[in-house]
Design a protein around this motif. Sequence first.
Motif, PDB file in Angstrom:
ATOM      1  N   ASP B  28       0.739  -1.302   0.111  1.00 33.57           N
ATOM      2  CA  ASP B  28       0.003  -0.060  -0.071  1.00 33.57           C
ATOM      3  C   ASP B  28       0.823   1.331   0.008  1.00 33.57           C
ATOM      4  N   GLU B 135       6.857   4.817   8.540  1.00 33.51           N
ATOM      5  CA  GLU B 135       5.391   4.941   8.482  1.00 33.51           C
ATOM      6  C   GLU B 135       4.754   6.453   8.634  1.00 33.51           C
ATOM      7  N   LYS B 145       0.309   4.256   2.427  1.00 33.11           N
ATOM      8  CA  LYS B 145       0.541   3.848   3.944  1.00 33.11           C
ATOM      9  C   LYS B 145       1.361   2.452   4.022  1.00 33.11           C
ATOM     10  N   THR B 147       1.345  -0.993   5.213  1.00 34.08           N
ATOM     11  CA  THR B 147       0.664  -2.108   5.746  1.00 34.08           C
ATOM     12  C   THR B 147       1.337  -3.233   5.806  1.00 34.08           C
ATOM     13  N   PRO B 238       1.180 -10.644  10.156  1.00 31.92           N
ATOM     14  CA  PRO B 238       0.837  -9.872  11.512  1.00 31.92           C
ATOM     15  C   PRO B 238      -0.425 -10.469  12.011  1.00 31.92           C
ATOM     16  N   GLU B 239      -0.593 -10.200  13.598  1.00 36.14           N
ATOM     17  CA  GLU B 239      -1.484 -10.615  14.235  1.00 36.14           C
ATOM     18  C   GLU B 239      -2.213  -9.404  14.539  1.00 36.14           C
ATOM     19  N   GLY B 240      -2.811  -8.728  13.597  1.00 33.97           N
ATOM     20  CA  GLY B 240      -3.604  -7.722  13.889  1.00 33.97           C
ATOM     21  C   GLY B 240      -3.349  -6.407  12.887  1.00 33.97           C
ATOM     22  N   GLU B 241      -3.745  -5.263  13.444  1.00 31.35           N
ATOM     23  CA  GLU B 241      -3.414  -4.161  12.280  1.00 31.35           C
ATOM     24  C   GLU B 241      -2.246  -3.436  12.601  1.00 31.35           C
ATOM     25  N   GLY B 242      -1.763  -2.663  11.591  1.00 23.76           N
ATOM     26  CA  GLY B 242      -0.513  -2.161  12.037  1.00 23.76           C
ATOM     27  C   GLY B 242       0.628  -2.553  12.514  1.00 23.76           C
ATOM     28  N   ARG B 244       1.214  -2.874  15.657  1.00 22.34           N
ATOM     29  CA  ARG B 244       0.656  -3.474  16.983  1.00 22.34           C
ATOM     30  C   ARG B 244       0.544  -4.916  16.380  1.00 22.34           C
ATOM     31  N   GLY B 245       0.086  -4.929  15.098  1.00 20.66           N
ATOM     32  CA  GLY B 245       0.165  -6.566  14.583  1.00 20.66           C
ATOM     33  C   GLY B 245       1.178  -7.021  14.599  1.00 20.66           C
TER      34      GLY B 245
END
Lengths: 175, 277
Positions: B28, B135, B145, B147, B238-242, B244-245
Motif C-alpha cells: 500500500d 510509516e 500507507k 500495511t 501480522p496478528e492484527g492491524e499495523g 501492533r499486529g
Amino acid sequence: MPKLLPASGHSNLQSERERFATGHAWTIGRDETLSGRQIIVFGPMLDTGATVAWTPESWLQGALQDLQALAALRPGWDSYGASAIDADTATLASEVLRVLADGNAPRPALVPTSDGGIQIEWFGAGLEFQLELEPRTEHITLFFRDLDTGAFWEGPLGEEPEPFPKLLWRVTSHG
Amino acid sequence: MNARGPEGIVNFRNPPITEVVVGVAFKDAAGLSTAHIGECWRAKWESRFPRVEEHPPYSPPVERFDVPPHGPTFALELSVRPTTRLWFVTDDGHELIQVQRDWFACNWRKVSTGSEYDRWPARRAAFETFYTDLERFVEDRGLGKVTPVQCEVTYVNHIVAGDGWQNLGELPAILRLAGAIGGESVSAPEQMQLGASFVISDETDTPRGRLHVTAQPAALRDGGAPLYVMNLTARGGPEGEGLRGALAFLDRGRAQIVRTFTAITTESMHEVWGRDA
C-alpha cells in the motif's frame, strides 16, 4: 518489457540465490545480514542456486524446449497470418516457467497466440486455468473457468480473488 | 537463547548470537520510490546511520497454509519499476536499517567478540522506532500507507569450533536434530548441513507462521576458523492491524526461536554458552 519478480514463494532469482536454504527451510540470507561478510559458507547448494526443483527430473527442461519450439515459429504459422512469437514475451514466459517449476506447480501446456503471445494452461476435471502473456503489455492476464458451472474470472495477474497457488491447487487437485 | 522475561525461557550468559534481524514486508505504499527512501534517511536517520549502500531487493517468502506442503508455493508479480534495497549503517557497523519499496528491516550484529547481545527488548524498540519513522514519512508525504503483510525475525548464530566440538563433521555435538552415526562401516562425515521447519501456532492451535532452522558449515574470513552458521527465522503474518499486529507476531516468533534453539541444541553446548539453571 516488464520484469518478473518472485514476489513470494521459493524462487532463486535475485538475492534469493544467496539465501541460506536446506530443503524447504528458508531462513534469511547472507545478503540481508551484516555478519554474512565475515564468513565463507561451504556447500554447493548455496553457490549454485540449486536449492529448488531445477533438477533434470523436473518438467522445466521439457517445457523450455517446448517454448523454444514456439519461439521458432515463423509468421503465418497458423495459415491465417499469425505473428511470430514476440522475443520479449518468450523471455518472460521462460521466467514464469522457472518460478512455477520452483514452486511445485504441475507442468502446464504452452499454446501460441496469433498476436505473438503465449498462453500457459492447465486443464483438469472440468476446470480451466490460463496465464496469457501478451506482447507489448505490462501485465499477464489470468483466466479461470469452471466448465461445469460456467463460472469464470479474468483479470490482471495480481488482482485475482484468491492467491494464485491456491487457485491452481484447486485445478490440479481435481485432476 | 537469552530470554529474560515472563515467558520462562532459558537464559544463556554467552549465547552464540552474531546478528538479529527484525523485518516486515508491507504493501500500500505505492508512491514510495528509492528517492523517497533516501529523503526519509536524510530527514530521520542520517546522523545515526551515516553510511549508505545499495543492494538488490529482498523477496521474503510468504508462509502459506492454504495449500498442502507438496502443492504449489509460488507467487508471481510483474514490476515495471526496478527495485533497490538501501542499507543505512551506523559508523561502528553495529546497526543497520534496510528499506525497499515493500520491505523494511533493522539489523543488529555483534562486532567484536567482547560485545554482548543487547537483548530482545532493545531490538524490538529499535524496530518500533524506525518503522514508525518510515510509516509517518510515507503518510506525511502522501505516498500511501505502510500495511504489514509478513513479519520476520531472524537470529544468526556463529558457532565457532573450539569448545564442545572441533571439526565440521561434528554437527551432532551441537544439534540434537543431527544424529550421530553408529558402527564402523562408514567413515565419519566430513561436514554436514541441516534444515528444518516448524509450524508456529497460536493459543488456539491456528497456524500463524513457520520457524525455519538451517545449519551450514562455514569458515571465518579472518583466520579461517571452521564454524557452523545456524540461522533461525520465524516468519508469518501480522496478528492484527499495523505496527501492533506486526509486533505481536514478532514477539511470538522470537519466543519460538528461543524455545526451539534450547530444545534442538545439546546440553554440552548449553554449558559452553553458560546456561542459567
